[in-house]
Scaffold this active site. Sequence first.
Site, PDB file in Angstrom:
ATOM      1  N   VAL A 287       1.067  -1.261  -0.004  1.00 36.58           N
ATOM      2  CA  VAL A 287       0.071  -0.011  -0.066  1.00 36.58           C
ATOM      3  C   VAL A 287       1.040   1.193  -0.046  1.00 36.58           C
ATOM      4  O   VAL A 287       1.585   1.431   0.966  1.00 36.58           O
ATOM      5  CB  VAL A 287      -1.119  -0.037   1.175  1.00 36.58           C
ATOM      6  CG1 VAL A 287      -1.732   1.288   1.170  1.00 36.58           C
ATOM      7  CG2 VAL A 287      -1.774  -1.323   1.262  1.00 36.58           C
ATOM      8  N   ASN A 490      21.353  -5.999 -13.326  1.00 36.66           N
ATOM      9  CA  ASN A 490      22.114  -6.761 -14.123  1.00 36.66           C
ATOM     10  C   ASN A 490      22.825  -6.128 -15.382  1.00 36.66           C
ATOM     11  O   ASN A 490      23.720  -5.193 -15.145  1.00 36.66           O
ATOM     12  CB  ASN A 490      21.216  -7.987 -14.667  1.00 36.66           C
ATOM     13  CG  ASN A 490      20.447  -8.707 -13.729  1.00 36.66           C
ATOM     14  OD1 ASN A 490      21.065  -8.970 -12.638  1.00 36.66           O
ATOM     15  ND2 ASN A 490      19.196  -9.131 -13.949  1.00 36.66           N
TER      16      ASN A 490
END
Length: 568
Positions: A287, A490
């Site tokens: 939330v 990455n």
Amino acid sequence: RQQRRPQGPRQEAAEYYRGHGVPQRMEEALNALFPQRPADLYGELANYFSKFSKAPVICKLVGRKVLDGVGQPTLEVEIYCTVKNYEKRICSSVMSSHSQIPENALPETIGADEKERNDSVNTAVEWVNESLNTLLRDLKPTDQCKVDKMLGDYFTKKVEEKKEVEKQDEEEAEATPALTSSTPSATALPGKKKAARPGFRKKVAVAEIPPAEPVEPVLCGSAAIGGTSLAVAKAGATISRIPLYLHIALLKRNQDSPKEFTLPLPMVTLLNCEKFSPAKLKLVKEVILIPPVQLSLKQGIERVLDIQKEMMRLLELPGRAPSPQLAESKKGRAHNTGKKALPQALKRISHLGCLITGYDNLEQPLLLMQTACNNIGLELGTDMYLAINCAAHEVMDYVKGKYEILAGTFKSPDEMVDMYVELINKFPFIIALIDPLRKEDRQQWNNICCALGSKCYLIAEDAATYISKLKIDQNINISMCSGVVLKYINQTKVSDLIELTGLLEGQRHITILGSPDGESSDDSLVDLAVGLGARFVKLGGLSRGERVTKYNRLLAIEEELAKNRTLR
């Protein structure tokens, strides 16, 4: 000849200095500085002559294994440059890590992931200290495009090498006669009681939904590419004596300096809903609070902190007695039922930097948020907005072909769209849904965009694909959503982010820069978001040092831009 010898070096020296204009520049420097009579004469002389020195070049890369914010190994890359004939450490970058292992994964799956992560970091350290160290030597750190091109070519070569090895392994496996026949039941879906005949695995529920796309493989060591690209960008900013966000903006705009900057709106995670806790609600992962645009960032953060403080009071952490105000804030409820009505927060902070809680239905956290805001005189939809990270892909039951939104309650993809429409109509202060569906449910993405696209943002995070795929196929997934959460992980390079944000802007999609699960203390993500002109930045909660440091950096940039009168 013996009489000329002593004068030879003097003549050579004179010619050498004259050839480099030293006498002329020395005279200019002395004439320029004399009227100023600086307190540090030699310091001013050094500053004067430094503009004639050669541009710094990369002389060394150093890679090492460090720990991220959740104690997992990750990569640090240091950049050393030759500056005025001396080797000097310029900066470093620490990569954030991202795991696709779900919360309820088996211990052996988690163990295999940890080993793979460790091997990947070790390989990345090796790449940086050996191949990339040689590859980038003598390049200017300000030449980001050239550096990223070389990094991309190196990565492509490594991918091809891996494919060649896999091809050889397959050929060897085919040459080896199989000792045992495979059994179809080994790959049967969970819950199958009987093994199906080969080529005849039919299950109506599964056939109704598109199968999950295979996870894109991550090349072992790929973090070396992203870590080095980011470190070079930081070095370029340091050498140019400008903030990283301005350096990124100049790279994006081909060195055309922007007249003003717009800060991204922060998406601040307030609650992390455990999907596998004893509570029933499984659909909601986070939330999130979004301050209104009319507030400064500082005012927005202060308002979020006020709401967080009231939420903690309402949740009544274990060990504290329920306050009388709690009963008074719940109209029409008896005082002694207060504790049952509201879930208790656990005595721990999520890796996302927020409270961990559990709920029994989808409306409960939203009503609780309304109560917290009302108690401190704020109105949701005016003074603060909500976003929900549904992470729907984590609750898909592939046996039933439905989403398990509550424990034992399932909905089909079409039913999910109807549920979200009803939710937004009931709670219009929700202005963003993140990953409301799996990326494979393309028809339902289209349906939900048609139904809710004018009312709230429909954002793909895990439902989007990797940056490398988005660059290759520009229409994949992003055409069906309002925007995409981009993560710097990455083999992503700074040039990739610049290219992709330009692509998203061209298609009128919003860009969100997001923190991965395994965040580091490196605050460069904020500078990237500001420099790239991202609409939002998703950093997690206002706890844990690796997340708070990014909010502090965002506040510092706001203050700096306001001081320079370049803040829109």
